[in-house]
Each structure stands twice: as C-alpha cells, then as structure tokens.
Motif scaffolding. Sequence first.
Motif, PDB file in Angstrom:
ATOM      1  N   GLN A  22      -0.997  33.658  49.835  1.00  0.00           N
ATOM      2  CA  GLN A  22      -2.077  32.669  49.834  1.00  0.00           C
ATOM      3  C   GLN A  22      -3.457  33.306  49.905  1.00  0.00           C
ATOM      4  N   ASP A  23      -3.546  34.478  50.544  1.00  0.00           N
ATOM      5  CA  ASP A  23      -4.855  35.087  50.716  1.00  0.00           C
ATOM      6  C   ASP A  23      -5.202  36.064  49.605  1.00  0.00           C
ATOM      7  N   ALA A  24      -4.377  36.126  48.552  1.00  0.00           N
ATOM      8  CA  ALA A  24      -4.634  37.128  47.517  1.00  0.00           C
ATOM      9  C   ALA A  24      -4.318  36.611  46.126  1.00  0.00           C
ATOM     10  N   PRO A  25      -5.072  35.615  45.620  1.00  0.00           N
ATOM     11  CA  PRO A  25      -4.913  35.232  44.211  1.00  0.00           C
ATOM     12  C   PRO A  25      -5.372  36.369  43.320  1.00  0.00           C
ATOM     13  N   TYR A  26      -4.946  36.352  42.062  1.00  0.00           N
ATOM     14  CA  TYR A  26      -5.250  37.502  41.205  1.00  0.00           C
ATOM     15  C   TYR A  26      -6.744  37.615  40.909  1.00  0.00           C
ATOM     16  N   GLU A  27      -7.298  36.639  40.241  1.00  0.00           N
ATOM     17  CA  GLU A  27      -8.725  36.658  39.936  1.00  0.00           C
ATOM     18  C   GLU A  27      -9.153  35.239  39.579  1.00  0.00           C
ATOM     19  N   ASP A  28     -10.444  34.948  39.789  1.00  0.00           N
ATOM     20  CA  ASP A  28     -11.002  33.618  39.484  1.00  0.00           C
ATOM     21  C   ASP A  28     -10.187  32.508  40.128  1.00  0.00           C
TER      22      ASP A  28
ATOM     23  N   ASP B 246       0.422  32.455  37.372  1.00  0.00           N
ATOM     24  CA  ASP B 246      -0.205  31.992  36.136  1.00  0.00           C
ATOM     25  C   ASP B 246      -0.783  33.129  35.310  1.00  0.00           C
ATOM     26  N   VAL B 247      -0.710  34.343  35.840  1.00  0.00           N
ATOM     27  CA  VAL B 247      -1.273  35.510  35.164  1.00  0.00           C
ATOM     28  C   VAL B 247      -0.182  36.436  34.642  1.00  0.00           C
TER      29      VAL B 247
END
Length: 259
Positions: A134-140, A146-147
């Motif tokens: 939860q604390d580390a989405p890939y980007e934007d 989804d990446v």
Amino acid sequence: YLWVWEGECNGNYEDSIIKPEWFNAAVDSHIKLGWEPTGLKRCGYDVADEGSDEKALALGQGSLVTHLESWLDGDVYDATSKVFDRATEYQADVLTYDAVGVGTAVKVQLKDRIGVKGLEVTPFSGGEQARDPQDAPYEDGRPNKDVFRNVRAQYVWKMRERFEATYRAVEKGVYADPENMISLSSDIPHLSEVRAEVCRVQRKRGNNNFIQIESKQDMRSRGVPSPNRFDALYMLFANKPHSGQRRKRKQQYPRLAIA
C-alpha cells in the motif's frame, strides 16, 4: 558472437533490460563509491532438474552480490542440497527459490529444514500478479498490478532500476541511495559470461501497456540460452519482508554530492 556471448548491442538493443555499460558500472561499485554492504544476507536459487537447463545460485548482502554461479550436473535434489549447504555456510537470512515447475520439489525437500539456523525459505512464483504494498505504488499513483504483466516483470524491472541508478552514480555523479543500487563483486566467476547472459534478456512487446519480460521459451526461439544466472540474480532482490529483525544500516557512501 559479441551479442550472444559478450553482451554487446544488437539490432534490438533498445529492448534489452540491462545495458552493457550499466553492468560494467556495477562491477565493484561499492568500492568505486565507497559504501559498505549492510542488511540481510540473501540467496536466490533458480531451480532445474536433469537435462540441458542449468541450475543457478546467487549470494549477496544488501545491495552487494558476492557470488553468482550456474551448473549442469545432478538433479533438483542434488542441487537443492548444495544450495541449502551454501546458504547455511554463508549464514544467510533468507533463501528465495523459483517455485514453478520442478521447484515444487524444493518445498518438499526443505520441509524439515525450514527455519534451521535462522534461514527463512521463500518460494517465488513469477507468473503471479505483481505485488502492491500500500505504501509503494509504482509511479503516478498507479498500482504495480496495472504496470507489470506479472511479479517476475516487477522484480526484473526493479533490478533494472538498480543497475541504472548505479550507472548514473558511477558515471554521472548522480547520488543514489546504496539500498537502491547494485554492486557485483569482481570475484564472481566467469564475469564476462554473466555480463553476456544478463545483458541479452529483453523486454517483450505486446498489444498491451504492461511491462513484460521475455520468457525462457522466447529466448530459446531466437537462439539464446536460458538465462539461469539472470533469474537467480533478480530473485536475490525479490524477497518479501523478512520476519526477523532487519540488520541496521551502517553507512551511507560519502563521495557523491546530490546532483
């Protein structure tokens, strides 16, 4: 020859995951930049049985890879015994192995050894959905799922980012946290072969927006051997959080200013 065995560029160089100059910069980067390895001692194990596919083992502490090897002889049981002995001798905290295919035999063989001498054994299934802490989405703000096409692509790409950050630090003077870099010991045997193997793995393009890595079957179809040491290497950094106490970081490297 230069492409297959020496890791030089070819016509599809832009799709290579790790560039040769990135690999070169990573050799002994901890010495070049003056930082010391800290953190968990880990093992990455690419499993294989008897046949033409090699087994591979990577050892490292923190961002430093101290050993990387592959071998052909023996079956999966012989290899797993060897890897377990090497891991305990190295006093590793965690061992991550490829759980797909013949890797299921590893779990059975290590059932009575899991937890021995503080070694945590973690299976890795590359085809699973990308992990999304939860604390580390890939980007934007986009979640990893989804990446990246799968969790293998996620951790291969993370290793790619380590190589790129290391290259920028060594060659361009751009500061990077050592925890996000990679250093390959110059004592690793057959380092030129390792370089060739690592630098010829490519991104797979498709009719979607996912980042995807070509499979071993894809590579064989274009006449390239299976990247066993490459797989052991990225699995070295593909661990889930360790259940024990993480070793405290000792030092940040002092030599580069923030660009």
